[in-house]
Scaffold this motif. Structure first.
Motif, PDB file in Angstrom:
ATOM      1  N   GLY A 138       0.616  -1.051  -0.130  1.00  0.00           N
ATOM      2  CA  GLY A 138      -0.131   0.026  -0.109  1.00  0.00           C
ATOM      3  C   GLY A 138       0.860   0.693   0.141  1.00  0.00           C
ATOM      4  N   SER A 139       0.377   2.134   0.262  1.00  0.00           N
ATOM      5  CA  SER A 139       0.530   3.722   0.521  1.00  0.00           C
ATOM      6  C   SER A 139       0.399   4.144   1.919  1.00  0.00           C
ATOM      7  N   ALA A 140       2.144   5.502   2.016  1.00  0.00           N
ATOM      8  CA  ALA A 140       1.787   6.328   2.914  1.00  0.00           C
ATOM      9  C   ALA A 140       2.366   7.171   2.771  1.00  0.00           C
ATOM     10  N   ALA A 141       2.023   8.763   3.744  1.00  0.00           N
ATOM     11  CA  ALA A 141       2.576   9.627   2.909  1.00  0.00           C
ATOM     12  C   ALA A 141       3.553  10.196   4.845  1.00  0.00           C
ATOM     13  N   LEU A 142       5.174  10.093   4.141  1.00  0.00           N
ATOM     14  CA  LEU A 142       5.920  10.659   4.866  1.00  0.00           C
ATOM     15  C   LEU A 142       6.080  12.214   5.386  1.00  0.00           C
ATOM     16  N   LEU A 198       0.388   7.249   8.300  1.00  0.00           N
ATOM     17  CA  LEU A 198       1.576   8.470   7.880  1.00  0.00           C
ATOM     18  C   LEU A 198       3.009   7.830   8.411  1.00  0.00           C
ATOM     19  N   VAL A 199       4.027   8.964   7.986  1.00  0.00           N
ATOM     20  CA  VAL A 199       5.417   7.785   8.624  1.00  0.00           C
ATOM     21  C   VAL A 199       6.460   8.841   8.999  1.00  0.00           C
ATOM     22  N   THR A 200       6.805   9.142   9.871  1.00  0.00           N
ATOM     23  CA  THR A 200       7.654  10.327  11.102  1.00  0.00           C
ATOM     24  C   THR A 200       9.159   9.317  11.132  1.00  0.00           C
ATOM     25  N   GLY A 201       9.933  10.413  11.278  1.00  0.00           N
ATOM     26  CA  GLY A 201      10.865  10.442  11.682  1.00  0.00           C
ATOM     27  C   GLY A 201      11.152  10.273  13.181  1.00  0.00           C
ATOM     28  N   ARG A 204       9.634  -1.703   3.765  1.00  0.00           N
ATOM     29  CA  ARG A 204       8.332  -3.210   3.710  1.00  0.00           C
ATOM     30  C   ARG A 204       7.380  -3.305   2.618  1.00  0.00           C
ATOM     31  N   GLY A 205       7.587  -2.435   1.951  1.00  0.00           N
ATOM     32  CA  GLY A 205       6.417  -2.752   0.533  1.00  0.00           C
ATOM     33  C   GLY A 205       5.678  -1.642   0.862  1.00  0.00           C
ATOM     34  N   LEU A 206       6.012  -0.246   1.321  1.00  0.00           N
ATOM     35  CA  LEU A 206       5.220   0.886   1.385  1.00  0.00           C
ATOM     36  C   LEU A 206       5.359   1.541   0.262  1.00  0.00           C
ATOM     37  N   SER A 207       4.397   2.370  -0.990  1.00  0.00           N
ATOM     38  CA  SER A 207       5.217   3.304  -1.567  1.00  0.00           C
ATOM     39  C   SER A 207       4.614   5.023  -1.296  1.00  0.00           C
ATOM     40  N   LEU A 208       5.257   5.947  -1.202  1.00  0.00           N
ATOM     41  CA  LEU A 208       5.417   6.925  -0.614  1.00  0.00           C
ATOM     42  C   LEU A 208       5.093   8.231  -1.247  1.00  0.00           C
ATOM     43  N   ILE A 209       4.037   9.027  -0.981  1.00  0.00           N
ATOM     44  CA  ILE A 209       4.544  10.166  -1.167  1.00  0.00           C
ATOM     45  C   ILE A 209       4.574  11.128   0.456  1.00  0.00           C
ATOM     46  N   ALA A 210       5.027  12.322  -0.335  1.00  0.00           N
ATOM     47  CA  ALA A 210       6.194  13.537   1.273  1.00  0.00           C
ATOM     48  C   ALA A 210       5.400  14.733   1.419  1.00  0.00           C
ATOM     49  N   VAL A 211       5.212  14.757   2.447  1.00  0.00           N
ATOM     50  CA  VAL A 211       4.967  15.966   2.673  1.00  0.00           C
ATOM     51  C   VAL A 211       5.170  16.891   3.223  1.00  0.00           C
TER      52      VAL A 211
END
Ligand code: ATP
Ligand code: MG
Length: 388
Positions: free
Chosen positions: A178-182, A284-287, A200-207
């Motif tokens: 699937g996809s997530a927003a970084l 969502l993905v954060t650091g 882990r197989g996620l495609s990303l968009i970035a914000v």
């Protein structure tokens, strides 16, 4: 001499239907990454994917790119031989002459998946070993720790000769999960977080949240450069840049100073959630990493989570800075991340940020803001560019 790249698929615990989808996604991703290296034919057989060049091209570059494609566990650049043992012997000596001339020890390993081929594997090893010793008399056989392993694979279509496999990027093909927003700042942690979730197989968009005129155009270029560095691993990234200065100014004017950071981060989460949902992302993905800064205490994280309408993935949450930096260096984002341009988080830093914010107090502290208008403006003002 004809050469190609043999790619071994990872996570082969995947079975049945999943496995076909896994391999198809891998071939699609690999083909895209080689698009400007040359024309390649991709096909799969016996849990190996073949990348065969159809024209003269830089195969070293192809191998370098393929070694960053998630989902492959190992790869080897190989020479293609007809399935005739004499031809295989001659080609082995010719193809690996540089390595064999420089080495002191070697061994032969054979894999015969085409069982109709003779001789069998033990004889291939013995006879080819003998042949190579005659051609390179300075060599000695060392079956335990040879400097060079000559690998012969007898497969359905042909025989393949190569040296030791090199490790692949591992993980799962980008897009399969699937996809997530970084949430991508210009710092060290968020590109690493994106890399880890893409693995882990996620495609990303970035914000990215920018605060012109407080932050410079160079800071935005830096974020684009980070996406470019990430894309050999993460694939194509659509980067959204959100103008954040209006929100920051309002928070500064209307909210208690010690709540500034936590409120700002809640706005980031809410805006990113909305952009994510519009772009079919499931998370969502954060650091963020526990206790790294005031906004990353457990209580602060609980308050930011409450503003997100999607699950928040934080792959570096338990890592210390050195561990994160090791990955940043490996994926070559570190040098870009440390370029000294301001991030919007540094624009207004409260003297004493709340480290133990309580959600009901935060909600009260932010109640003076015209929430809906601010969110609406920010989302409508966002601009996007596709990178990679
Ligand atoms: P650093 O290496 O400086 O810690 P960082 O990217 O981790 O960089 P933090 O201030 O620790 O920055 O922020 C925590 C997380 O919040 C980031 O990892 C990122 O996911 C998100 N974030 C922070 N600032 C921004 C921004 N300007 N745009 C988008 N996301 C941001
Ligand atoms: Mg950080």
């Amino acid at each position: 001499m004809k050469e190609l790249v043999l790619l071994k698929c990872g996570e082969l615990t995947l079975k049945g239907l999943n496995r076909g989808a896994f391999e198809d996604a891998l071939m699609k991703n690999a083909r895209r990454r080689l698009k400007d290296v040359g024309k390649f034919k991709f096909y799969k057989a016996q849990s190996t994917i073949y990348a065969e060049p159809l024209e003269d091209c830089d195969l070293d570059e192809a191998v370098a790119r393929l070694s960053k494609v998630f989902g492959f566990s190992a790869l080897s650049r190989a020479a293609v031989a007809v399935k005739d043992f004499d031809a295989i012997k001659e080609l082995s000596a010719e193809y690996l002459k540089d390595s064999l001339s420089l080495a002191k020890t070697f061994k032969v390993a054979a894999k015969r998946s085409d069982k109709t081929f003779t001789p069998a594997s033990p004889e291939i090893c013995a006879e080819l070993g003998h042949f190579l010793l005659q051609k390179f008399p300075h060599l000695a056989v060392d079956v335990h720790s040879p400097e060079v392993t000559v690998i012969v694979e007898i497969r359905d279509y042909a025989a393949y000769i190569h040296r030791e496999q090199t490790p692949g990027a591992g993980g799962l093909p980008v897009g399969m999960s699937g996809s997530a927003a970084l949430l991508l700042s210009g710092g060290i942690d968020s590109p690493v977080a994106g890399y880890m979730m893409a693995k882990r197989g996620l495609s990303l968009i970035a914000v990215h949240f920018a605060s012109p005129p407080y932050t410079s155009e160079r800071a935005e270029l830096k974020v684009k450069a980070l996406c470019e560095k990430m894309s050999p691993y993460c694939g194509r990234i659509k980067l959204f840049t959100v103008q954040f200065s209006e929100i920051q100014q309002r928070i500064k004017e209307l909210c208690p100073e010690d709540y500034f950071t936590i409120i700002m981060r809640r706005y980031m989460m809410e805006i990113a959630s909305k952009i994510a949902a519009e772009n079919h992302c499931g998370a969502l993905v954060t650091g963020e990493s526990v206790a790294q800064v005031a906004s990353q205490t457990l209580m602060a994280l609980a308050c930011t989570d409450a503003a997100a309408s999607l699950p928040v993935l934080r792959p570096v949450i338990g890592m210390d800075k050195e561990e994160i930096i090791t990955i940043a260096r490996k994926i070559d984002t570190f040098d870009t991340s440390i370029l000294p341009y301001d991030d919007c988080c540094m624009v207004f830093t409260p003297r004493r940020p709340k480290t133990k914010p309580r959600l009901h107090e935060v909600i009260k502290a932010e109640s003076a803001l015209s929430h809906d208008d601010l969110i609406h403006h920010a989302i409508h003002g966002a601009v996007s560019v596709v990178i990679g």
